[in-house]
Design a protein around this motif. Structure first.
Motif, mmCIF file in Angstrom:
data_model
loop_
_atom_site.group_PDB
_atom_site.id
_atom_site.type_symbol
_atom_site.label_atom_id
_atom_site.label_comp_id
_atom_site.label_asym_id
_atom_site.label_seq_id
_atom_site.Cartn_x
_atom_site.Cartn_y
_atom_site.Cartn_z
ATOM 1 N N LYS A 1 6.055 3.912 0.708
ATOM 2 C CA LYS A 1 5.277 4.218 1.909
ATOM 3 C C LYS A 1 6.187 4.742 3.026
ATOM 4 O O LYS A 1 5.899 5.753 3.672
ATOM 5 N N ARG B 1 3.702 1.082 -12.781
ATOM 6 C CA ARG B 1 3.496 1.318 -11.356
ATOM 7 C C ARG B 1 4.783 1.053 -10.572
ATOM 8 O O ARG B 1 5.111 1.791 -9.647
ATOM 9 N N SER C 1 -2.627 3.082 -7.949
ATOM 10 C CA SER C 1 -3.896 2.981 -8.658
ATOM 11 C C SER C 1 -3.916 1.770 -9.590
ATOM 12 O O SER C 1 -3.119 1.694 -10.540
ATOM 13 N N VAL D 1 -3.994 1.189 0.988
ATOM 14 C CA VAL D 1 -4.255 1.969 -0.216
ATOM 15 C C VAL D 1 -5.722 1.786 -0.571
ATOM 16 O O VAL D 1 -6.345 0.787 -0.180
ATOM 17 N N VAL E 1 4.995 12.251 -4.294
ATOM 18 C CA VAL E 1 3.581 11.988 -3.987
ATOM 19 C C VAL E 1 2.811 11.689 -5.272
ATOM 20 O O VAL E 1 1.997 10.760 -5.340
ATOM 21 N N LYS E 2 3.070 12.462 -6.300
ATOM 22 C CA LYS E 2 2.385 12.267 -7.574
ATOM 23 C C LYS E 2 2.697 10.887 -8.150
ATOM 24 O O LYS E 2 1.798 10.175 -8.648
ATOM 25 N N TYR F 1 3.647 8.290 -6.424
ATOM 26 C CA TYR F 1 3.021 7.317 -5.523
ATOM 27 C C TYR F 1 1.553 7.126 -5.869
ATOM 28 O O TYR F 1 1.064 5.988 -5.949
ATOM 29 N N ASN F 2 0.865 8.197 -6.082
ATOM 30 C CA ASN F 2 -0.557 8.099 -6.422
ATOM 31 C C ASN F 2 -0.774 7.324 -7.715
ATOM 32 O O ASN F 2 -1.736 6.568 -7.850
ATOM 33 N N ARG G 1 -1.262 8.462 6.475
ATOM 34 C CA ARG G 1 -1.968 7.784 5.385
ATOM 35 C C ARG G 1 -1.008 6.974 4.517
ATOM 36 O O ARG G 1 -1.410 5.986 3.906
ATOM 37 N N PHE G 2 0.236 7.386 4.498
ATOM 38 C CA PHE G 2 1.194 6.644 3.679
ATOM 39 C C PHE G 2 1.523 5.284 4.295
ATOM 40 O O PHE G 2 1.904 4.359 3.575
ATOM 41 N N ASN H 1 -0.094 12.232 -15.358
ATOM 42 C CA ASN H 1 -0.753 11.422 -14.339
ATOM 43 C C ASN H 1 0.191 11.004 -13.217
ATOM 44 O O ASN H 1 -0.239 10.369 -12.256
#
Length: 855
Positions: A572, A485, A526, A588, A518-519, A521-522, A583-584, A456
């Motif tokens: 970011k 996170r 969340s 969010v 990026v992964k 960050y996503n 978008r960064f 994830n």
């Protein structure tokens, strides 16, 4: 009663020391004494010396007599098996030592070391000592020397006998001090060749172009206080170490007499009168030393543009020596070792608490790891990252080192080259053109966390076990912390910045790291990945007492957005800079106010800012989490007022540190009202130099650069102890440190580049067993006057790898990182190590002058 005079033939021993190389130029030579039973002689000035002796073997003899011949065989059995740490051999020695130690000390003649008539001073060329003389005064102190050499002795120690000569020594004359027990030392008092420990210099050297370069003259004698006679010394000269010519003469200025802290208790700062020697006019590159008439000379030092090249190389390679999962091989280092932690890494419920994410009260890491390690889930290859001190764990605090190096590189990429740090070249990814070594070390630091990433995108922030095991102990298994996170966003920021900087050298490799950023960050943005119970309430962390072997219990903890926000800001910024996707910078999903500007305003309002306690301090990653706002591409996105408000946070703290430097007698940036805070890394002044160098980068103001250098001078030898607090740098540095490999590799010289905590407010109670032990009746038997144990704070240094961890330990984030950062910035563009540095070898014991430090 007068004692018999012992005379010895003069043996002249003169070593030429120049950064571990030998030169024929006589003026650079440093005269070392000839020892016959005496361990070390430390010259203070023409009236005072310190004679260091050990009576370890005499004690063994006395205890053996008292134990009817049982002790020596027990010692021999233990010495044969000591490397195996077998308790069955250690216990008999320990019991006998504890039973007879006090009586043996009385019988061995320890107390006569206080008697001036125990020492006889003679000279073959000074007429004042043709007739043997005795010292006017002896002040004795017991200096802790490191780990016990005999079980039951608690620590190794030396008798430091401070001797006052009846008549001043004469320049160029040779003297012998004979002890009635048959030990002696012969030495030269020569102000061009005899190093005085009272002259404190940056033992690496000084930059030629900077103003305000200083050395110091100061000293302390337990039981007396400031070394007498320095008030009568008025001038000094700087001598070119190769030509022997005097290149600078100046007055000595009193900086402060025996300063005290400004607390109600008025604690002594260093117990000495501190004099300053201004060597600012030294601008011509070369090797020099300072001569002070009536005192002696300093260690040699360089003035050169590249004077910090060796410091950078040595400090940065401390990270290489702390690498996890990699064998250290002889083509890269003389301090070799096998690979550590090559076994699988399992899972646990541990959380990676850090500077702004505080653990709940009563949280015990080992109980959580031991009680929740899940052997059904594993990552086969968890190598990468760096270890701390004597431990083998890895933690997200180490991002400090990653960001320090990333920003040093980003500011000055021309300083760094491939091969510069003599590191193994990458085998796991394609390289288009040789990568600068600094980037390779950064990648190794990130590698452990990249490998921890789950499907994830969640990234762990700790790799830990349930105790403090020895090296590669098979009885302990390692586990990741939970993916959080905040740990994932910290990784995203660092990986994105690394990807951007490494892209010119390895495009595919850079893209791989960018994708992983990026992964992560996503995962981090969340809310579904928050640490919480199933109903959204506080998280329940399971544990078991006795490091996982006892009763189960649970701990409640609640994740808050404040734990995430600073790492989200950094992620970011860095993801935008590597991708240029707006978008960064925006909000969010589900949080329209979580755009970059909104996050920064919120952090400002809540005072969660760089260096601001209780959330942050100077030893953590906080400055780099916000620093990206000063990048022109980001600055243009934000209002100038917001950028200025954040800039003020950096500069206000740097202004405070600069002002402290101006007022401190050694020009260090440390408060005089909170001496109680000088512990566990807080006194590591390269952390404060980092703050000042960041401010200098933002403003170009030379006052910040000057203050940074003064703090670095202090760390590298211009301090009360005359010690460089980084192993392998300078001439006098710590030897017995809290570092697993250095204690077990069989090499006297510790692994180089390790900056230890150094002196602080701790007074290790264990050493009372040496200074003032208790007999079988519980009565104290004083071997040191208790008044001599009221050590001034900045002299409070006792070397022992176990009992004094707070002074002898180090960490990647608290001591190593800032040293690498500072020395990297002070190194000139394109600097390369010479062959001597590339093939650096351990120094022999006779060159490890830090073994006999001045307390």
């Amino acid at each position: 009663m007068r004692k018999a005079v012992l005379t010895f033939a003069l043996i002249s021993l003169c070593l030429i020391i120049h950064s571990n190389t030998v030169h024929a130029n006589k003026p650079l030579s440093v005269a070392l004494p000839s020892y016959d039973g005496v361990d070390q002689l430390l010259l203070l000035n023409k009236r005072w010396v310190v004679v260091a002796t050990s009576d370890r073997e005499e004690l063994i003899e006395q205890i053996d007599i008292l134990s009817n011949g049982k002790f020596k065989p027990a010692v021999q059995a233990w010495r044969k098996m000591a490397h195996l740490d077998r308790w069955q051999e250690k216990k008999p020695v320990q019991k006998l030592a504890e039973k007879y130690w006090i009586e043996a000390r009385e019988k061995s003649g320890e107390r006569v070391l206080n008697d001036p008539y125990f020492y006889t001073i003679t000279s073959t060329d000074d007429t004042a000592y043709e007739v043997p003389q005795h010292p006017v005064l002896v002040e004795k102190y017991l200096a802790i020397q490191g780990k016990e050499k005999i079980p039951g002795f608690v620590a190794d120690y030396s008798h430091y006998s401070y001797l006052e000569f009846p008549t001043p020594m004469q320049h160029g004359k040779t003297y012998t001090i004979s002890l009635e027990n048959g030990k002696s030392v012969t030495f030269l008092y020569d102000e061009l060749h005899s190093v005085s420990r009272l002259i404190k210099v940056n033992q690496i050297g000084y930059l030629p172009q900077v103003k305000n370069k200083y050395a110091f003259l100061s000293g302390y004698i337990p039981g007396i206080g400031p070394v007498p006679g320095l008030e009568d010394v008025h001038s000094f000269e700087v001598i070119d170490a190769f030509s022997g010519e005097t290149v600078h003469v100046d007055r000595i200025h009193l900086r402060e007499k025996n300063p005290r802290y400004h607390n109600s208790d008025g604690l002594l700062m260093s117990g000495e009168d501190i004099y300053e020697l201004d060597i600012t006019p030294l601008r011509t590159e070369g090797w020099y030393f300072i001569r002070v008439p009536g005192v002696g000379r300093s260690w040699p030092f360089r003035v050169a543009r590249d004077v910090y090249g060796k410091a950078f190389y040595t400090a940065a390679r401390a990270l290489y020596h702390q690498r996890s999962g990699m064998a250290l091989e002889p083509q890269y280092t003389a301090w070799t070792r096998a690979a550590s932690q090559t076994e699988p890494v399992y899972e646990s419920e541990h959380l990676p608490f850090t500077a702004n994410v505080k653990a709940p009260k009563g949280y015990k890491v080992f109980d959580v790891i031991g009680g929740t390690i899940d052997f059904s889930k594993s990552t086969e290859d968890g190598t990468g990252g760096w270890h701390d001190a004597g431990d083998w764990d890895r933690r997200m605090d180490h991002y400090v080192a990653v960001f320090d190096m990333l920003n040093a590189y980003e500011w000055h990429p021309k300083k760094f080259t491939s091969g510069q740090l003599n590191l193994p070249q990458p085998e796991t990814f394609k390289v288009d053109t040789p990568i600068p070594d600094l980037l390779l070390e950064i990648e190794y630091g990130l590698r452990a966390w990249k490998k921890s990433m789950n499907v994830n995108g969640g990234v762990a922030g700790a790799i830990e076990t349930w105790s403090h095991p020895s090296f590669n102990d098979p009885n302990y298994k390692w586990a990741y912390s939970q993916r959080t996170r905040w740990a994932s966003l910290a990784y995203a920021a660092a990986a994105a910045q690394y990807a951007r900087l490494v892209a010119p050298f390895a495009r595919e490799h850079a893209q791989d790291y960018a994708n992983s950023a990026v992964k992560a960050y996503n995962f981090g943005i969340s809310p579904t990945n928050a640490i919480a119970s199933k109903d959204g309430g506080p998280a329940i962390i399971h544990a078991k007492t006795k490091r996982g072997q006892g009763d189960p219990y649970t701990i409640e903890w609640r994740e808050e957005f404040s734990h995430i926000a600073p790492y989200l800001i950094a992620a970011k910024i860095q993801l935008y800079l590597v991708s240029h996707h707006k978008r960064f910078l925006g909000p969010v999903p589900g949080h329209p106010d979580y755009d970059l500007a909104g996050l920064l305003k919120s952090e400002l309002a809540k005072k969660r800012l760089p260096f601001k306690r209780p959330h942050y301090n100077e030893q953590d990653v906080s400055p780099w989490l916000y620093f990206g706002i000063f990048n022109p591409e980001i600055r243009g996105y934000l209002s100038e007022n917001l950028v200025r408000l954040l800039e003020v946070q950096y500069l206000q703290h740097a202004d405070t540190l600069s002002a402290l430097s101006d007022k401190d007698p050694y020009r260090r940036s440390h408060t005089r009202t909170r001496h109680d805070k000088m512990s566990w890394g807080y006194g590591t002044l390269t952390n404060r130099a980092r703050v000042l160098l960041i401010a200098h980068h933002l403003t170009g103001d030379d006052k910040f650069f000057a203050a940074a250098l003064h703090n670095i001078d202090y760390v590298l030898g211009a301090n009360p102890n005359g010690m460089s607090w980084t192993t392998g740098l300078g001439y006098v540095y710590p030897i017995e440190i809290h570092h697993g490999p250095s204690r077990t590799d069989g090499i006297d010289d510790p692994v180089p580049g390790i900056t230890v905590y150094g002196p602080n407010g701790r007074k290790p109670w264990q050493f009372n067993h040496i200074w003032n032990p208790k007999n079988s009746s519980g009565e104290t038997v004083a071997f040191v006057d208790p008044k001599k144990l009221e050590i001034p704070l900045l002299r409070n240094w006792h070397t022992h790898p176990h009992y004094n961890v707070a002074q002898n330990e180090f960490t990647i984030h608290e001591t190593i990182a800032a040293s690498v950062f500072c020395y990297a910035l002070l190194t000139p563009d394109g600097w390369e190590p010479n062959e001597k540095l590339l093939s650096q070898k351990p120094r022999p014991m006779k060159m490890l002058f830090g073994q006999w430090y001045l307390p």
